[in-house]
Write a protein that holds these residues in place. Structure first.
Motif, PDB file in Angstrom:
ATOM      1  N   ALA A  55     -41.136  24.642-102.662  1.00  0.00           N
ATOM      2  CA  ALA A  55     -40.295  23.476-102.076  1.00  0.00           C
ATOM      3  C   ALA A  55     -41.037  23.499-100.392  1.00  0.00           C
ATOM      4  O   ALA A  55     -40.939  24.541 -99.619  1.00  0.00           O
ATOM      5  CB  ALA A  55     -38.835  23.475-102.080  1.00  0.00           C
ATOM      6  N   CYS A  56     -41.379  22.093-100.055  1.00  0.00           N
ATOM      7  CA  CYS A  56     -41.666  22.093 -98.852  1.00  0.00           C
ATOM      8  C   CYS A  56     -41.112  20.811 -98.098  1.00  0.00           C
ATOM      9  O   CYS A  56     -40.608  19.777 -99.004  1.00  0.00           O
ATOM     10  CB  CYS A  56     -42.985  22.143 -98.309  1.00  0.00           C
ATOM     11  N   GLY A  57     -41.222  20.190 -96.798  1.00  0.00           N
ATOM     12  CA  GLY A  57     -40.714  19.201 -96.247  1.00  0.00           C
ATOM     13  C   GLY A  57     -39.328  19.543 -95.316  1.00  0.00           C
ATOM     14  O   GLY A  57     -39.484  20.739 -95.193  1.00  0.00           O
TER      15      GLY A  57
ATOM     16  N   MET B 175     -55.935  23.838-103.010  1.00  0.00           N
ATOM     17  CA  MET B 175     -55.963  22.754-101.871  1.00  0.00           C
ATOM     18  C   MET B 175     -55.156  21.467-102.148  1.00  0.00           C
ATOM     19  O   MET B 175     -55.209  20.566-101.611  1.00  0.00           O
ATOM     20  CB  MET B 175     -57.362  22.208-101.606  1.00  0.00           C
ATOM     21  N   GLU B 176     -54.613  21.641-103.232  1.00  0.00           N
ATOM     22  CA  GLU B 176     -53.434  20.815-103.734  1.00  0.00           C
ATOM     23  C   GLU B 176     -52.212  20.586-102.411  1.00  0.00           C
ATOM     24  O   GLU B 176     -51.610  21.553-102.334  1.00  0.00           O
ATOM     25  CB  GLU B 176     -52.930  20.892-104.970  1.00  0.00           C
ATOM     26  N   PRO B 177     -52.315  19.624-101.607  1.00  0.00           N
ATOM     27  CA  PRO B 177     -51.354  19.498-100.429  1.00  0.00           C
ATOM     28  C   PRO B 177     -50.219  19.896-101.246  1.00  0.00           C
ATOM     29  O   PRO B 177     -49.430  19.223-102.036  1.00  0.00           O
ATOM     30  CB  PRO B 177     -51.347  18.052-100.084  1.00  0.00           C
ATOM     31  N   GLY B 178     -49.028  20.659-100.301  1.00  0.00           N
ATOM     32  CA  GLY B 178     -47.794  20.793-100.683  1.00  0.00           C
ATOM     33  C   GLY B 178     -47.983  22.288-101.651  1.00  0.00           C
ATOM     34  O   GLY B 178     -46.662  22.574-102.234  1.00  0.00           O
ATOM     35  N   THR B 179     -48.963  22.797-101.824  1.00  0.00           N
ATOM     36  CA  THR B 179     -48.963  23.784-102.870  1.00  0.00           C
ATOM     37  C   THR B 179     -49.658  25.255-102.067  1.00  0.00           C
ATOM     38  O   THR B 179     -50.568  25.100-101.433  1.00  0.00           O
ATOM     39  CB  THR B 179     -50.029  23.568-103.881  1.00  0.00           C
ATOM     40  N   PHE B 180     -49.010  26.214-102.131  1.00  0.00           N
ATOM     41  CA  PHE B 180     -49.158  27.367-101.674  1.00  0.00           C
ATOM     42  C   PHE B 180     -48.605  28.682-102.277  1.00  0.00           C
ATOM     43  O   PHE B 180     -48.705  29.734-101.830  1.00  0.00           O
ATOM     44  CB  PHE B 180     -48.312  27.425-100.212  1.00  0.00           C
TER      45      PHE B 180
ATOM     46  N   ARG C 124     -60.765  29.196-101.620  1.00  0.00           N
ATOM     47  CA  ARG C 124     -60.895  28.331-100.677  1.00  0.00           C
ATOM     48  C   ARG C 124     -61.188  29.191 -99.323  1.00  0.00           C
ATOM     49  O   ARG C 124     -60.742  30.228 -99.183  1.00  0.00           O
ATOM     50  CB  ARG C 124     -59.994  27.526-100.303  1.00  0.00           C
TER      51      ARG C 124
ATOM     52  N   PRO D  83     -37.604  26.239 -96.744  1.00  0.00           N
ATOM     53  CA  PRO D  83     -38.783  26.007 -97.760  1.00  0.00           C
ATOM     54  C   PRO D  83     -39.328  27.439 -98.125  1.00  0.00           C
ATOM     55  O   PRO D  83     -39.238  28.403 -97.279  1.00  0.00           O
ATOM     56  CB  PRO D  83     -39.768  25.443 -96.628  1.00  0.00           C
ATOM     57  N   GLY D  84     -40.110  27.526 -99.243  1.00  0.00           N
ATOM     58  CA  GLY D  84     -40.556  28.831 -99.609  1.00  0.00           C
ATOM     59  C   GLY D  84     -41.092  28.762-101.106  1.00  0.00           C
ATOM     60  O   GLY D  84     -41.243  27.581-101.680  1.00  0.00           O
TER      61      GLY D  84
ATOM     62  N   ILE E 272     -42.571  18.240-103.107  1.00  0.00           N
ATOM     63  CA  ILE E 272     -42.604  18.012-101.719  1.00  0.00           C
ATOM     64  C   ILE E 272     -41.681  16.827-101.315  1.00  0.00           C
ATOM     65  O   ILE E 272     -41.660  16.133-102.200  1.00  0.00           O
ATOM     66  CB  ILE E 272     -43.956  17.424-101.527  1.00  0.00           C
ATOM     67  N   VAL E 273     -40.624  17.316-100.479  1.00  0.00           N
ATOM     68  CA  VAL E 273     -39.456  16.588-100.456  1.00  0.00           C
ATOM     69  C   VAL E 273     -39.310  15.239 -99.273  1.00  0.00           C
ATOM     70  O   VAL E 273     -39.664  15.902 -98.242  1.00  0.00           O
ATOM     71  CB  VAL E 273     -38.329  17.608-100.214  1.00  0.00           C
TER      72      VAL E 273
ATOM     73  N   ARG F  30     -51.796  31.594-102.925  1.00  0.00           N
ATOM     74  CA  ARG F  30     -51.802  32.209-101.778  1.00  0.00           C
ATOM     75  C   ARG F  30     -50.847  33.488-101.675  1.00  0.00           C
ATOM     76  O   ARG F  30     -51.338  34.588-101.374  1.00  0.00           O
ATOM     77  CB  ARG F  30     -51.736  31.625-100.556  1.00  0.00           C
TER      78      ARG F  30
END
Lengths: 177, 433
Positions: free
Chosen positions: B251-253, B93-98, B132, B258-259, B326-327, B101
């Protein structure tokens, strides 16, 4: 909320056989009955849409724990609804990646289309709008979750198309029954 | 993709993950077979220790050392616990983390194999995957894989005709970031509110239901089958730098592609951002970035050559965290971004300790004022004081210090932006989207 003076429903009368069977399974894989509490809340919610006071009391009784303790658990977790919700609960991700990639515009469009704010349900009982912490779809943001479905790479138009489709599905199903 | 260079992800198939027999045909369950049939638990522990595998959930603690804190008594010893537990932390659940999954949905059998190895090593006969609640697809695929593993004799009694028994259960959570903290996770698994516990005692000694418990992240565990199959030297040689193995970076933003990418541990920030994420979208330039999730300090364009390993990122003034960039681009407002992050931490605070329960909403209030143009210079001072009130040692767990990291570093690096909001009385980025 005044749950003190209510008569506690007997769980065997209140909870259905299907619900009890699922809860029993969760109890069987845990060391204590109350450890199944979160799963039990989720099971009953899956059947009834939300956790009413009666549901809470019946589950607490069945797990041999105090209703106050279970209420503490039920109100702690984001995905347990202690108020009635619409047929479709929209969980719009409001975390950082979605924020950077257009969440605000999607939120504004969804609010305008539904005519509700966060925490509210549309008058026809179809949609409830809630925010959600990071849904883990950051490479395809903005993201929302409705039921068990994740919708990604949202634009304001796409989000409304999705809601429109759900509305149509609900209408045609309503007509069938 | 090559099994020897991309051990974690070479079997990932998001459209349709490999079933038991397909996974086995591709070399799956060889690592677990080696562990159970060739080695004693003590020998596996030594292998994992010497592999120098560190936790991939954010803290970077050496996995073998964590395991070694689990008390090992002879089964007839009165002090021997009746049970021990292994728990996989899949509460991503850390924002920017996937990243987890990808492993959960793409190659569920790899995690099950890994948990068999870990449980065998620490002597646990019961294991839980704490997933989660929002990862519905992962839940379905994991349960399917668990059922297949039982049918194939890899779970249950006398696994592969050995004396080792293991029952593995999937528990889906009901949503709260704090469940990712391992003692909060244990409380959640016991059906309680997910308030973190005081440490000591550490979970390795007294965890789930009071019994010795190991909690490991999905990506951490997923390395085990490959270490057992290909050896410690291979694992250490995967990375040119000081930390062993590979890492799933993300990487996201507003970047071009992103990926997620599995790379040798220690790939530089610039490699991840430019070579893999394609750099910033057209017309944008890099303002700053969080290297490993919401609870890490901002870094700047001048840090692009920094290797993304635990020590190098720490030297640059941040934390590797989960390894997901997170860019922040130059058209997105840094104050608004930090406000969004603090809103997250304020909402997800469990409310147990005062600095976090009251400090995070206070920071939100101050940041809102500044972002909306009604802030004063005193508000910046108040934010700096809050960074101190909520720092390590003053709170019950790491949530509030995690909130401080992006806040404090933003105040340092983007001070001009904060001041400009106050002087102009509005957000200078407004309309930047």
């Amino acid at each position: 909320m005044n749950i003190v003076n209510q008569v506690m429903p007997h769980p065997n009368n209140y909870l259905t056989d299907a619900e009890l069977a699922q809860i029993d399974h969760e109890i069987s894989i845990m060391e204590t009955r109350e450890a199944a509490g979160i799963e039990a809340l989720k099971i009953v919610q899956a059947h009834r849409g939300w956790i009413s006071d009666d549901s809470l009391l019946a589950i607490a009784h069945y797990l041999q724990m105090s209703s106050a303790e279970l209420e503490g658990v039920a109100t702690f977790y984001n995905l347990i609804y202690r108020q009635p919700v619409g047929k479709f609960v929209i969980h719009l991700c409001n975390s950082v990646s979605c924020h950077l990639t257009g969440y605000a515009e999607v939120l504004a469009a969804v609010k305008q289309y539904l005519g509700i704010e966060y925490g509210q349900t549309t008058q026809d009982g179809l949609f409830t709008l809630l925010s959600n912490a990071c849904l883990g779809g950051c490479d395809k943001s903005p993201v929302m979750m409705i039921g068990s479905e994740h919708y990604q790479q949202l634009t304001p138009d796409l989000a409304i198309d999705i809601l429109e489709q759900l509305k149509q599905t609900a209408k045609s199903h309503g007509g069938d029954s | 993709m090559n099994a020897m260079t991309h051990p974690l992800t070479h079997l990932v198939n998001l459209a349709k993950p490999l079933n038991f027999s397909q996974y086995s045909e591709q070399g799956g369950y060889v690592g677990a077979r080696n562990a159970l049939l060739e080695y004693s638990p003590e020998q596996v522990l030594e292998l994992v220790k010497s592999s120098e595998l560190k936790g991939r959930g954010g803290a970077g603690f050496p996995t073998g050392m964590k395991w070694s804190f689990v008390p090992q008594f002879d089964e007839h010893d009165r002090r021997a616990a009746q049970n021990k537990y292994l728990v996989c932390n899949a509460d991503e659940m850390e924002p920017g983390t996937f990243k987890d999954r990808l492993l959960l949905e793409g190659v569920p059998h790899q995690l099950i194999e890994a948990m068999i190895i870990a449980a065998y090593t620490i002597g646990a006969n019961k294991a839980y995957i704490f997933l989660r609640g929002e990862y519905f697809l992962a839940a379905q695929r994991l349960q399917q894989a668990i059922d297949e593993a039982y049918q194939a004799g890899w779970l249950g009694k006398n696994i592969q005709q050995t004396n080792f028994h293991l029952d593995l259960y999937l528990h889906t959570s009901a949503g709260r970031y704090i469940c990712g903290e391992e003692t909060a996770l244990i409380n959640a698994l016991e059906g309680k509110r997910a308030n973190p516990r005081a440490k000591p005692p550490f979970p390795q000694v007294a965890g789930l239901f009071g019994k010795p418990t190991i909690v490991n992240n999905v990506e951490t565990l997923s390395n085990l089958p490959h270490i057992l199959k290909n050896g410690v030297n291979w694992f250490k040689e995967l990375s040119p730098g000081s930390d062993a193995g590979t890492k799933i970076y993300g990487a996201c933003g507003r970047v071009k592609t992103p990926g997620l990418w599995e790379l040798p541990m220690g790939a530089t920030i610039g490699q991840v951002l430019n070579d893999h994420a394609g750099g910033l979208c057209e017309g944008l330039s890099l303002k700053g970035l969080l290297p490993g999730g919401a609870s890490t300090d901002f870094l700047l364009p001048e840090h692009l050559d920094t290797p993304m390993d635990y020590d190098s990122i720490a030297k640059a003034g941040s934390r590797l965290g989960t390894g997901g960039l997170i860019v922040l681009d130059d058209k997105n407002c840094p104050v608004a971004m930090v406000l969004n992050l603090l809103q997250f931490f304020a909402q997800e605070s469990c409310g147990w300790c005062t600095p976090c329960r009251d400090g995070t909403p206070w920071a939100v209030e101050l940041l809102t004022r500044i972002e909306q143009g009604t802030g004063t210079v005193d508000d910046i001072d108040s934010l700096l004081k809050l960074c101190d009130f909520m720092w390590i040692g003053k709170t019950h767990c790491a949530l509030a210090p995690g909130a401080v990291e992006p806040l404090k570093s933003a105040l340092k690096y983007f001070n001009d932006d904060f001041v400009e909001h106050i002087e102009k009385g509005c957000c200078p980025y407004h309309g930047g989207h």
